[in-house]
Design a protein around this motif. Structure first.
Motif, PDB file in Angstrom:
ATOM      1  N   LEU A 143       9.781 -28.427 -40.835  1.00  0.00           N
ATOM      2  CA  LEU A 143       9.831 -27.110 -41.464  1.00  0.00           C
ATOM      3  C   LEU A 143      10.858 -27.130 -42.595  1.00  0.00           C
ATOM      4  O   LEU A 143      10.768 -26.365 -43.547  1.00  0.00           O
ATOM      5  N   ASP A 144      11.834 -28.036 -42.466  1.00  0.00           N
ATOM      6  CA  ASP A 144      12.847 -28.165 -43.515  1.00  0.00           C
ATOM      7  C   ASP A 144      12.334 -29.014 -44.667  1.00  0.00           C
ATOM      8  O   ASP A 144      12.720 -28.839 -45.823  1.00  0.00           O
ATOM      9  N   GLN A 145      11.476 -29.946 -44.336  1.00  0.00           N
ATOM     10  CA  GLN A 145      11.137 -30.988 -45.288  1.00  0.00           C
ATOM     11  C   GLN A 145       9.745 -31.496 -44.906  1.00  0.00           C
ATOM     12  O   GLN A 145       9.538 -31.899 -43.766  1.00  0.00           O
ATOM     13  N   THR A 146       8.807 -31.456 -45.807  1.00  0.00           N
ATOM     14  CA  THR A 146       7.452 -31.891 -45.458  1.00  0.00           C
ATOM     15  C   THR A 146       7.449 -33.386 -45.133  1.00  0.00           C
ATOM     16  O   THR A 146       8.324 -34.118 -45.590  1.00  0.00           O
ATOM     17  N   PRO A 147       6.459 -33.830 -44.371  1.00  0.00           N
ATOM     18  CA  PRO A 147       6.346 -35.261 -44.066  1.00  0.00           C
ATOM     19  C   PRO A 147       6.358 -36.097 -45.349  1.00  0.00           C
ATOM     20  O   PRO A 147       7.016 -37.128 -45.434  1.00  0.00           O
ATOM     21  N   ASN A 148       5.649 -35.624 -46.334  1.00  0.00           N
ATOM     22  CA  ASN A 148       5.580 -36.317 -47.609  1.00  0.00           C
ATOM     23  C   ASN A 148       6.968 -36.481 -48.235  1.00  0.00           C
ATOM     24  O   ASN A 148       7.343 -37.560 -48.698  1.00  0.00           O
ATOM     25  N   ALA A 149       7.759 -35.410 -48.217  1.00  0.00           N
ATOM     26  CA  ALA A 149       9.107 -35.458 -48.792  1.00  0.00           C
ATOM     27  C   ALA A 149       9.990 -36.416 -47.995  1.00  0.00           C
ATOM     28  O   ALA A 149      10.733 -37.227 -48.567  1.00  0.00           O
ATOM     29  N   TYR A 150       9.892 -36.347 -46.673  1.00  0.00           N
ATOM     30  CA  TYR A 150      10.702 -37.228 -45.834  1.00  0.00           C
ATOM     31  C   TYR A 150      10.332 -38.693 -46.067  1.00  0.00           C
ATOM     32  O   TYR A 150      11.202 -39.541 -46.280  1.00  0.00           O
ATOM     33  N   LEU A 151       9.047 -38.977 -46.073  1.00  0.00           N
ATOM     34  CA  LEU A 151       8.612 -40.363 -46.265  1.00  0.00           C
ATOM     35  C   LEU A 151       9.006 -40.897 -47.639  1.00  0.00           C
ATOM     36  O   LEU A 151       9.341 -42.060 -47.794  1.00  0.00           O
ATOM     37  N   SER A 152       8.968 -40.026 -48.637  1.00  0.00           N
ATOM     38  CA  SER A 152       9.360 -40.453 -49.980  1.00  0.00           C
ATOM     39  C   SER A 152      10.803 -40.919 -50.001  1.00  0.00           C
ATOM     40  O   SER A 152      11.180 -41.791 -50.773  1.00  0.00           O
ATOM     41  N   LYS A 153      11.612 -40.295 -49.136  1.00  0.00           N
ATOM     42  CA  LYS A 153      13.018 -40.685 -49.087  1.00  0.00           C
ATOM     43  C   LYS A 153      13.232 -42.000 -48.350  1.00  0.00           C
ATOM     44  O   LYS A 153      13.937 -42.888 -48.839  1.00  0.00           O
TER      45      LYS A 153
ATOM     46  N   LEU B 171       0.203 -30.603 -39.456  1.00  0.00           N
ATOM     47  CA  LEU B 171       0.839 -29.375 -39.935  1.00  0.00           C
ATOM     48  C   LEU B 171      -0.167 -28.510 -40.681  1.00  0.00           C
ATOM     49  O   LEU B 171      -1.200 -29.006 -41.145  1.00  0.00           O
ATOM     50  N   VAL B 172       0.186 -27.241 -40.791  1.00  0.00           N
ATOM     51  CA  VAL B 172      -0.540 -26.371 -41.703  1.00  0.00           C
ATOM     52  C   VAL B 172       0.445 -25.878 -42.755  1.00  0.00           C
ATOM     53  O   VAL B 172       1.569 -25.486 -42.431  1.00  0.00           O
ATOM     54  N   HIS B 173       0.034 -25.942 -43.999  1.00  0.00           N
ATOM     55  CA  HIS B 173       0.894 -25.477 -45.096  1.00  0.00           C
ATOM     56  C   HIS B 173       0.352 -24.170 -45.643  1.00  0.00           C
ATOM     57  O   HIS B 173      -0.847 -24.050 -45.881  1.00  0.00           O
TER      58      HIS B 173
ATOM     59  N   HIS C 215       5.290 -19.095 -55.780  1.00  0.00           N
ATOM     60  CA  HIS C 215       4.852 -18.521 -54.510  1.00  0.00           C
ATOM     61  C   HIS C 215       5.736 -19.003 -53.371  1.00  0.00           C
ATOM     62  O   HIS C 215       6.503 -19.946 -53.508  1.00  0.00           O
ATOM     63  N   GLN C 216       5.550 -18.311 -52.232  1.00  0.00           N
ATOM     64  CA  GLN C 216       6.380 -18.649 -51.089  1.00  0.00           C
ATOM     65  C   GLN C 216       5.703 -19.688 -50.209  1.00  0.00           C
ATOM     66  O   GLN C 216       4.557 -19.516 -49.791  1.00  0.00           O
ATOM     67  N   TYR C 217       6.416 -20.767 -49.936  1.00  0.00           N
ATOM     68  CA  TYR C 217       5.868 -21.806 -49.068  1.00  0.00           C
ATOM     69  C   TYR C 217       6.303 -21.584 -47.636  1.00  0.00           C
ATOM     70  O   TYR C 217       7.446 -21.222 -47.362  1.00  0.00           O
ATOM     71  N   SER C 218       5.383 -21.792 -46.678  1.00  0.00           N
ATOM     72  CA  SER C 218       5.801 -21.875 -45.288  1.00  0.00           C
ATOM     73  C   SER C 218       4.957 -22.924 -44.578  1.00  0.00           C
ATOM     74  O   SER C 218       3.790 -23.143 -44.926  1.00  0.00           O
ATOM     75  N   GLY C 219       5.589 -23.586 -43.609  1.00  0.00           N
ATOM     76  CA  GLY C 219       4.882 -24.637 -42.877  1.00  0.00           C
ATOM     77  C   GLY C 219       4.776 -24.289 -41.410  1.00  0.00           C
ATOM     78  O   GLY C 219       5.545 -23.476 -40.904  1.00  0.00           O
ATOM     79  N   GLN C 220       3.794 -24.873 -40.746  1.00  0.00           N
ATOM     80  CA  GLN C 220       3.657 -24.680 -39.300  1.00  0.00           C
ATOM     81  C   GLN C 220       3.369 -26.049 -38.697  1.00  0.00           C
ATOM     82  O   GLN C 220       2.425 -26.726 -39.113  1.00  0.00           O
ATOM     83  N   VAL C 221       4.202 -26.430 -37.722  1.00  0.00           N
ATOM     84  CA  VAL C 221       3.995 -27.731 -37.093  1.00  0.00           C
ATOM     85  C   VAL C 221       3.074 -27.567 -35.900  1.00  0.00           C
ATOM     86  O   VAL C 221       3.333 -26.766 -35.005  1.00  0.00           O
ATOM     87  N   ILE C 222       1.980 -28.289 -35.873  1.00  0.00           N
ATOM     88  CA  ILE C 222       1.018 -28.186 -34.786  1.00  0.00           C
ATOM     89  C   ILE C 222       1.242 -29.294 -33.766  1.00  0.00           C
ATOM     90  O   ILE C 222       1.135 -29.078 -32.574  1.00  0.00           O
TER      91      ILE C 222
END
Lengths: 230, 230
Positions: free
Chosen positions: B156-166, B126-128, B91-98
DNA sequence: CAGTGGTCTAGACCACTGG
DNA sequence: CAGTGGTCTAGACCACTGG
């Protein structure tokens, strides 16, 4: 520079991933691994220890070390007997049996339980209470093949989960967790119209699917804790 | 006759259960245990190894061994990046930063994050979406110490979770799963007033607590799958 | 019986942390 | 620096399994 036991661990993992060692197959003994990698047996053991605790390998004294049969798909949820869980919090457990009988499953349930559509299965329905407050509504369907005496049990003495664990030891399970609005039956049984945490759980024994349980917990009274280490 | 490492394990477990050693408190060192029980250090270590893998103790090189902070109540949940999870379903993912900014935590949040009460922490909301349908409302608080550049990221490029994992690789996590009724903010963000599956997740890196996330999923659109092998 | 894993020892050197 | 956990050795004796 990587620790030597990690090198051995990688080697074993690799052998399994490549399919060179298949499930339930015997792998090298601790001594063979020690010689092969020129390490002490303790170091070879440490690699195996680690893979055993991950569920990748299984040891058997006198026989050897084997590739584990069933591989975990992804996430893990421990199954605890709710009576034990309540007792471990120092609270008083009580159960209420609402229904225990034989039923004919509909198509979807028959498929879930892996039984023919027109064959009877057992059904039980209970409410579990912690200090007299309802914390779980348990709606469960059982494959009679694995628990022929299910209907004769007294589930006030022993929860369905505890009984099934005895007669058909769990080897595997899967779960779906959802938030739902309870229907009327559940509202009156739980005495709460809060949104519910619904867990749908299927359990396996060695020879097949034992039961499908729908577990409803009032959202304000139950929490499903988790903890994880990488 | 019980193995000696089991005797030590029982002793440690007992100390913790009696409350003599409290969560996050330092326990005896491996050498102290070895002397106390007249065993070699390797044997004392084995007892600790075992309790670490059960999540009862936590080790830290150079510092010591400590009673684990949060005791796993029961179950384990795998952490997946929601964008990956959606992608893996095709499926297609999209994010929205609130919202992304610095905030002063209240007392309880400060305690959860293990930071001083009056020091700023980072916050993101955010909303995913999966195929344009909102499936998760993510309300997250971050310890700035472990991710100083957090506020400058484009989530929008990288979820918080992905960034923190790095920037602060996960070593540990705990979860509480509940069913709740969403508040107005969440209702409008998710565009649904269904009961929500709320996951409260704390994540650790090696040096401490990285973030606390409150994840809300509309109960009718999200399922939390699990699978387990014994 | 020989081979397996289960436990244990008494050392060693290392990387890491705090003072 | 002294103390901690992380890794490793080269032995030992044991309980258990199959042949």
């Amino acid at each position: 520079m990587q620790a030597r036991y990690l090198t051995i661990k990688d080697f074993v993992t690799d052998q399994i991933e490549r399919g060179i060692w298949e499930p339930s197959e015997k792998i090298y003994s601790e001594n063979e691994l020690a010689v092969k990698f020129s390490v002490s047996r303790m170091t070879a053991r440490k690699a195996i220890d680690s893979l055993c605790s991950e569920g990748v390998l299984v040891r058997s004294q006198g026989l050897g070390t084997f590739v584990a049969d069933l591989r975990p798909m992804s996430s893990l949820l421990e199954i605890r007997n709710i009576a034990d869980e309540i007792a471990s919090r120092g609270h008083q457990y009580s159960g209420q049996v609402i229904d225990v009988r034989s039923v004919i499953p509909d198509k979807s349930l028959a498929r879930l339980l892996d039984v023919p559509v027109d064959s009877a299965v057992y059904h039980s329905c209970l409410v579990h209470r912690e200090n007299d407050i309802a914390v779980q509504y348990e709606d469960r369907y059982i494959n009679p093949k694995f628990a022929p005496d299910y209907l004769q049990q007294n589930f006030l003495d022993q929860t369905p989960n505890a009984y099934l664990s005895k007669v058909a030891p769990l080897t595997e399970a899967d779960h779906v967790v959802e938030a739902v609005l309870p229907d009327d039956n559940i509202v009156s049984a739980l005495n709460s119209n809060f949104p519910c945490l619904k867990i749908t759980r299927r359990t396996w024994c060695k020879r097949g699917i034992v039961s499908v349980a729908y577990l409803y917990h009032p959202g304000d009274k139950y929490r499903l804790g988790g903890h994880l280490t990488f």
